[in-house]
Design a protein around this motif. Structure first.
Motif, PDB file in Angstrom:
ATOM      1  N   SER A  16       0.840  -1.204   0.000  1.00  0.00           N
ATOM      2  CA  SER A  16       0.000   0.000   0.000  1.00  0.00           C
ATOM      3  C   SER A  16       0.867   1.243   0.000  1.00  0.00           C
ATOM      4  O   SER A  16       1.761   1.377   0.831  1.00  0.00           O
ATOM      5  CB  SER A  16      -0.890   0.029   1.245  1.00  0.00           C
ATOM      6  OG  SER A  16      -1.744  -1.067   1.252  1.00  0.00           O
ATOM      7  N   VAL A  68       0.518   5.258   0.447  1.00  0.00           N
ATOM      8  CA  VAL A  68      -0.428   6.259   0.945  1.00  0.00           C
ATOM      9  C   VAL A  68      -0.396   7.518   0.087  1.00  0.00           C
ATOM     10  O   VAL A  68      -1.417   8.132  -0.168  1.00  0.00           O
ATOM     11  CB  VAL A  68      -0.124   6.605   2.423  1.00  0.00           C
ATOM     12  CG1 VAL A  68      -1.019   7.709   2.922  1.00  0.00           C
ATOM     13  CG2 VAL A  68      -0.271   5.368   3.284  1.00  0.00           C
ATOM     14  N   LEU A  73      -3.740   7.905   5.273  1.00  0.00           N
ATOM     15  CA  LEU A  73      -2.819   7.544   6.344  1.00  0.00           C
ATOM     16  C   LEU A  73      -3.582   7.152   7.604  1.00  0.00           C
ATOM     17  O   LEU A  73      -3.270   6.143   8.247  1.00  0.00           O
ATOM     18  CB  LEU A  73      -1.881   8.720   6.623  1.00  0.00           C
ATOM     19  CG  LEU A  73      -0.748   8.511   7.595  1.00  0.00           C
ATOM     20  CD1 LEU A  73       0.173   7.399   7.136  1.00  0.00           C
ATOM     21  CD2 LEU A  73       0.048   9.800   7.756  1.00  0.00           C
ATOM     22  N   LEU A 100      -5.165   3.516   7.569  1.00  0.00           N
ATOM     23  CA  LEU A 100      -4.354   2.301   7.457  1.00  0.00           C
ATOM     24  C   LEU A 100      -4.723   1.301   8.542  1.00  0.00           C
ATOM     25  O   LEU A 100      -4.926   1.677   9.698  1.00  0.00           O
ATOM     26  CB  LEU A 100      -2.861   2.637   7.577  1.00  0.00           C
ATOM     27  CG  LEU A 100      -2.229   3.341   6.395  1.00  0.00           C
ATOM     28  CD1 LEU A 100      -0.781   3.702   6.723  1.00  0.00           C
ATOM     29  CD2 LEU A 100      -2.285   2.478   5.147  1.00  0.00           C
ATOM     30  N   ARG A 101      -4.807   0.054   8.175  1.00  0.00           N
ATOM     31  CA  ARG A 101      -5.092  -1.029   9.116  1.00  0.00           C
ATOM     32  C   ARG A 101      -4.136  -2.177   8.857  1.00  0.00           C
ATOM     33  O   ARG A 101      -3.802  -2.467   7.710  1.00  0.00           O
ATOM     34  CB  ARG A 101      -6.527  -1.555   8.928  1.00  0.00           C
ATOM     35  CG  ARG A 101      -7.612  -0.534   9.162  1.00  0.00           C
ATOM     36  CD  ARG A 101      -7.726  -0.195  10.656  1.00  0.00           C
ATOM     37  NE  ARG A 101      -8.711   0.839  10.893  1.00  0.00           N
ATOM     38  CZ  ARG A 101      -8.417   2.109  11.131  1.00  0.00           C
ATOM     39  NH1 ARG A 101      -7.194   2.521  11.148  1.00  0.00           N
ATOM     40  NH2 ARG A 101      -9.371   2.992  11.353  1.00  0.00           N
TER      41      ARG A 101
END
Length: 122
Positions: A7, A9, A24, A27-28
């Protein structure tokens, strides 16, 4: 190893905007953290950028893991080697550790001066 999910950002040339900040904030953590492979992918992408200064910033929990690799020391060393390889190419790597474990691998992976621990994200 055969399926890397990566990923980004903020894209190159994109301003740091509310949309970026939202990405941002959203995000997980997911699945395994094959950090060495992700660093190599990031290096391949930033290597093509026509800039003098290059930085890969990694947001991590500080502990590489993979369901296929039972030896966590191997994953730490793999990530460390990826950071070193990028550094030799003039690409700086900086880690932001959202740490939850007392024994973090951040210093081993990024070096003593190339990371920061964040205890509370807010």
């Amino acid at each position: 190893r055969s399926e890397l999910r990566y990923s980004r950002v903020k894209d190159f040339g994109e301003p740091y905007s509310p949309l970026t900040r939202g990405g941002l904030a959203g995000l997980r953590g997911m699945m395994s953290t094959r950090l060495g492979a992700a660093l190599r992918q990031a290096g391949a992408e930033i290597r093509r950028q026509p800039t003098h200064r290059k930085l890969v910033m990694v947001i991590t929990d500080g502990e590489p893991s993979d369901i296929d690799v039972p030896d966590s020391a191997y994953l730490v060393e793999d990530a460390r080697r990826a950071v070193q390889a990028l550094s030799h190419e003039g690409i700086n790597v900086f880690g932001v550790g959202l740490e939850s474990e007392a024994h973090s691998a951040l210093p081993r992976i990024f070096g003593n001066r190339n990371f920061v621990k964040v205890a509370r994200i807010e």
